[in-house]
Every structure is written in structure tokens, then in C-alpha cells.
Design a protein around this motif. Structure first.
Motif, PDB file in Angstrom:
ATOM      1  N   THR A 128       0.825  -1.209   0.000  1.00 45.07           N
ATOM      2  CA  THR A 128       0.000   0.000   0.000  1.00 45.07           C
ATOM      3  C   THR A 128       0.856   1.255   0.000  1.00 45.07           C
ATOM      4  O   THR A 128       1.768   1.397   0.825  1.00 45.07           O
ATOM      5  CB  THR A 128      -0.929   0.018   1.234  1.00 45.07           C
ATOM      6  N   GLY A 129       0.546   2.164  -0.900  1.00 47.64           N
ATOM      7  CA  GLY A 129       1.151   3.487  -0.899  1.00 47.64           C
ATOM      8  C   GLY A 129       0.175   4.493  -0.311  1.00 47.64           C
ATOM      9  O   GLY A 129      -1.033   4.432  -0.577  1.00 47.64           O
ATOM     10  N   VAL A 131      -0.836   8.571   0.652  1.00 52.66           N
ATOM     11  CA  VAL A 131      -0.654  10.010   0.502  1.00 52.66           C
ATOM     12  C   VAL A 131      -0.915  10.657   1.858  1.00 52.66           C
ATOM     13  O   VAL A 131      -2.009  10.513   2.419  1.00 52.66           O
ATOM     14  CB  VAL A 131      -1.612  10.604  -0.542  1.00 52.66           C
ATOM     15  N   TRP A 159       5.290   0.937   4.782  1.00 52.87           N
ATOM     16  CA  TRP A 159       4.434   1.189   3.618  1.00 52.87           C
ATOM     17  C   TRP A 159       5.241   1.033   2.334  1.00 52.87           C
ATOM     18  O   TRP A 159       6.460   1.235   2.327  1.00 52.87           O
ATOM     19  CB  TRP A 159       3.865   2.607   3.671  1.00 52.87           C
ATOM     20  N   LEU A 178      -0.777  10.547  -5.856  1.00 50.40           N
ATOM     21  CA  LEU A 178      -1.299   9.216  -6.191  1.00 50.40           C
ATOM     22  C   LEU A 178      -0.588   8.647  -7.413  1.00 50.40           C
ATOM     23  O   LEU A 178      -0.240   7.454  -7.445  1.00 50.40           O
ATOM     24  CB  LEU A 178      -2.801   9.298  -6.449  1.00 50.40           C
ATOM     25  N   LEU A 181       2.772   7.373  -6.373  1.00 47.53           N
ATOM     26  CA  LEU A 181       2.694   6.087  -5.669  1.00 47.53           C
ATOM     27  C   LEU A 181       2.566   4.932  -6.651  1.00 47.53           C
ATOM     28  O   LEU A 181       3.220   3.895  -6.495  1.00 47.53           O
ATOM     29  CB  LEU A 181       1.492   6.087  -4.720  1.00 47.53           C
ATOM     30  N   ARG A 182       1.714   5.109  -7.643  1.00 48.45           N
ATOM     31  CA  ARG A 182       1.545   4.034  -8.633  1.00 48.45           C
ATOM     32  C   ARG A 182       2.820   3.826  -9.435  1.00 48.45           C
ATOM     33  O   ARG A 182       3.191   2.685  -9.756  1.00 48.45           O
ATOM     34  CB  ARG A 182       0.360   4.361  -9.538  1.00 48.45           C
ATOM     35  N   ALA A 186       3.156   0.827  -6.019  1.00 50.59           N
ATOM     36  CA  ALA A 186       2.139   0.523  -5.015  1.00 50.59           C
ATOM     37  C   ALA A 186       0.950  -0.165  -5.674  1.00 50.59           C
ATOM     38  O   ALA A 186       0.421   0.304  -6.684  1.00 50.59           O
ATOM     39  CB  ALA A 186       1.686   1.803  -4.320  1.00 50.59           C
ATOM     40  N   ARG A 188      -1.930  -0.735  -4.052  1.00 49.76           N
ATOM     41  CA  ARG A 188      -3.135  -0.121  -3.506  1.00 49.76           C
ATOM     42  C   ARG A 188      -2.762   1.255  -2.982  1.00 49.76           C
ATOM     43  O   ARG A 188      -1.643   1.455  -2.507  1.00 49.76           O
ATOM     44  CB  ARG A 188      -3.707  -0.979  -2.383  1.00 49.76           C
ATOM     45  N   THR A 189      -3.688   2.196  -3.063  1.00 51.02           N
ATOM     46  CA  THR A 189      -3.386   3.548  -2.610  1.00 51.02           C
ATOM     47  C   THR A 189      -4.416   4.012  -1.588  1.00 51.02           C
ATOM     48  O   THR A 189      -5.598   3.655  -1.666  1.00 51.02           O
ATOM     49  CB  THR A 189      -3.374   4.551  -3.780  1.00 51.02           C
ATOM     50  N   ALA A 212      -8.153   7.314  -5.434  1.00 50.88           N
ATOM     51  CA  ALA A 212      -7.533   6.437  -4.437  1.00 50.88           C
ATOM     52  C   ALA A 212      -8.442   5.260  -4.121  1.00 50.88           C
ATOM     53  O   ALA A 212      -9.663   5.319  -4.291  1.00 50.88           O
ATOM     54  CB  ALA A 212      -7.235   7.220  -3.161  1.00 50.88           C
TER      55      ALA A 212
END
Length: 248
Positions: A128-129, A131, A159, A178, A181-182, A186, A188-189, A212
């Protein structure tokens, strides 16, 4: 025993004052013998001069410890609150702001769990990422402090990544974070507002977080936040108690 005078920013949004009142109830539940009062900088009542000063409930330095309901040392902590208290002429002692603290990280975990994330699973955290969505500030030191919180949260929880986004001031914004993160892999966010109460900025973050997988609530009346307010209060009281001994 001096009272704990919580100093909140205030907002035209009634959810703000309702959340502060709920937090005060949590503080009282954790320490029933302590008098707790709230004063606001703006928008809400009572304002600081109504409680502090010659005509207020707290007219002497020994009457209360002021504890700012602020996450970072930005303009309100450095200028607004000290100026408002100086104007009362009481010399009321002021505690430090709330961040950084492990208790804030625990409160963020709580809010993510409440949004449906299995924060207790190391495997879930590793995929999981997150924010960390803060208000943002024109003070570079305040934004740097938020980035340090994000780094510590990732280090201690494992994380996949933690990116900082801001609802005001300069970017990055939530959609940018976001995307980062992807790009970092990641699976899942999640978006975790690093904000104390509902209002315009949390609403802005929620609207921007549509992409998200889940969005947590604001910190609000988390028991960890109440414990942190008491910790800041106790630190000032302990420091004051050592002064006579050192002088002697």
C-alpha cells in the motif's frame, strides 16, 4: 493544578467546533480531574481575550497552560498565538505544537483502519502506498516537518511508499501524489488527511482523492491526539516545576 487551555484555529464550518468539542471530551475522559477549556483564534467563540486576561477566567500565568491545536510550527504557532497571549498580559505558558510525534502516526493508522485498511498486516502495508495530505504552508520549515513525518511513517510501518500532498500553497496535489505512488509500484493507494478537523481543506482533499482506493477521515477526536495534548501540557508543567529547584 493549572487548567489546559486548548487554542484552536476556528472555522466557519460548524463541524470544526464540534470536532474540537469532541476532542476536549476525550481529554477530560483521559484525565477527569483536569480543567480543560477552549479558546479560538478566529471565527468561533470564545476568543482568547474572552478567557485570558484581567476579565477572563485565566488572569495569571499559574492559572493555565496554553496548548496549541496545531500540527506544525507555522505562522499561527510562531506569530498569531504568541501575539494574542502577549496582548492579555498574563504571561501564560505555551506548549509546543503537536507534531512530530509517534502518537500522531498512531492516530493516522487508526483513521486508515477505520476506512477499511488492514493496517495490522505487514503484507498489506508493503503493498500500500499512502498520501499524507496536509494543509500546506508558506513556511518552508513547516512543510519540511510534514515531509519528515511522512518519511518516519514509512520507515516505521513499512508502507510501499508515502507521498506528501498539499491542499493549499504550492504542490504537489493529491492526484500528483497518487500518480507517484503508482509509479513507485504501489498495488493499492490510500489518502490520509494530516488535518485535525473537518472543513474546507479536508473537503478539497477528499474531492481530489477520487482515484484512491480508500480515503481516511481527519484526525479528529482520536484518543492518541488527546493523549498527545496531555503530553504537551505535562511537559510544560514539569519544566515549570524544575525552575524553583534550579534557582535554589
Amino acid at each position: 493544578m493549572p487548567a489546559l487551555l486548548l487554542i484552536a484555529h476556528g472555522s466557519r464550518d460548524p463541524r470544526h467546533a464540534a470536532t474540537v468539542a469532541a476532542l476536549v471530551r476525550e481529554v477530560r475522559a483521559q484525565r477527569p480531574a483536569l480543567e480543560v477549556a477552549t479558546a479560538y483564534l478566529d471565527h468561533c467563540a470564545p476568543r482568547i481575550p474572552q478567557l485570558v486576561g484581567r476579565s477572563g477566567r485565566f488572569g495569571r500565568a499559574a492559572d493555565a497552560v496554553a496548548v496549541p491545536l496545531l500540527l506544525n510550527r507555522a505562522f499561527h504557532a510562531k506569530h498569531d498565538i504568541p501575539a494574542a497571549l502577549r496582548a492579555t498580559g498574563t504571561g501564560l505558558p505555551v506548549a509546543d505544537v503537536l507534531g512530530p510525534s509517534p502518537l500522531l502516526l498512531a492516530a493516522l493508522d487508526r483513521r486508515l483502519a477505520g476506512a477499511g485498511l488492514d493496517v495490522g498486516s505487514a503484507a498489506v502495508r508493503a503493498r500500500t502506498g499512502v498520501v499524507l495530505a496536509a494543509a500546506g504552508s508558506s513556511d518552508p520549515a513547516a512543510d519540511a516537518a510534514t515531509r519528515r513525518v511522512a518519511a518516519e511513517w514509512r520507515r516505521t510501518r513499512g508502507w510501499a511508499a508515502v507521498e506528501v500532498a498539499y491542499a493549499s500553497a504550492a504542490g504537489p496535489r493529491v492526484p500528483d501524489a497518487l500518480a507517484a505512488l503508482r509509479a513507485a509500484g504501489a498495488e493499492r493507494t490510500a489518502v490520509a488527511p494530516y488535518l485535525l478537523a473537518p472543513g474546507l481543506l479536508p473537503d478539497r482533499i477528499a474531492a481530489a482523492a477520487a482515484g484512491a482506493d480508500l480515503v481516511a477521515d481527519v484526525l479528529g477526536a482520536a484518543p492518541e491526539l488527546a493523549a498527545l495534548l496531555l503530553e504537551r501540557y505535562d511537559r510544560v508543567r514539569r519544566a515549570a516545576a524544575t525552575v524553583p529547584a534550579l534557582s535554589a
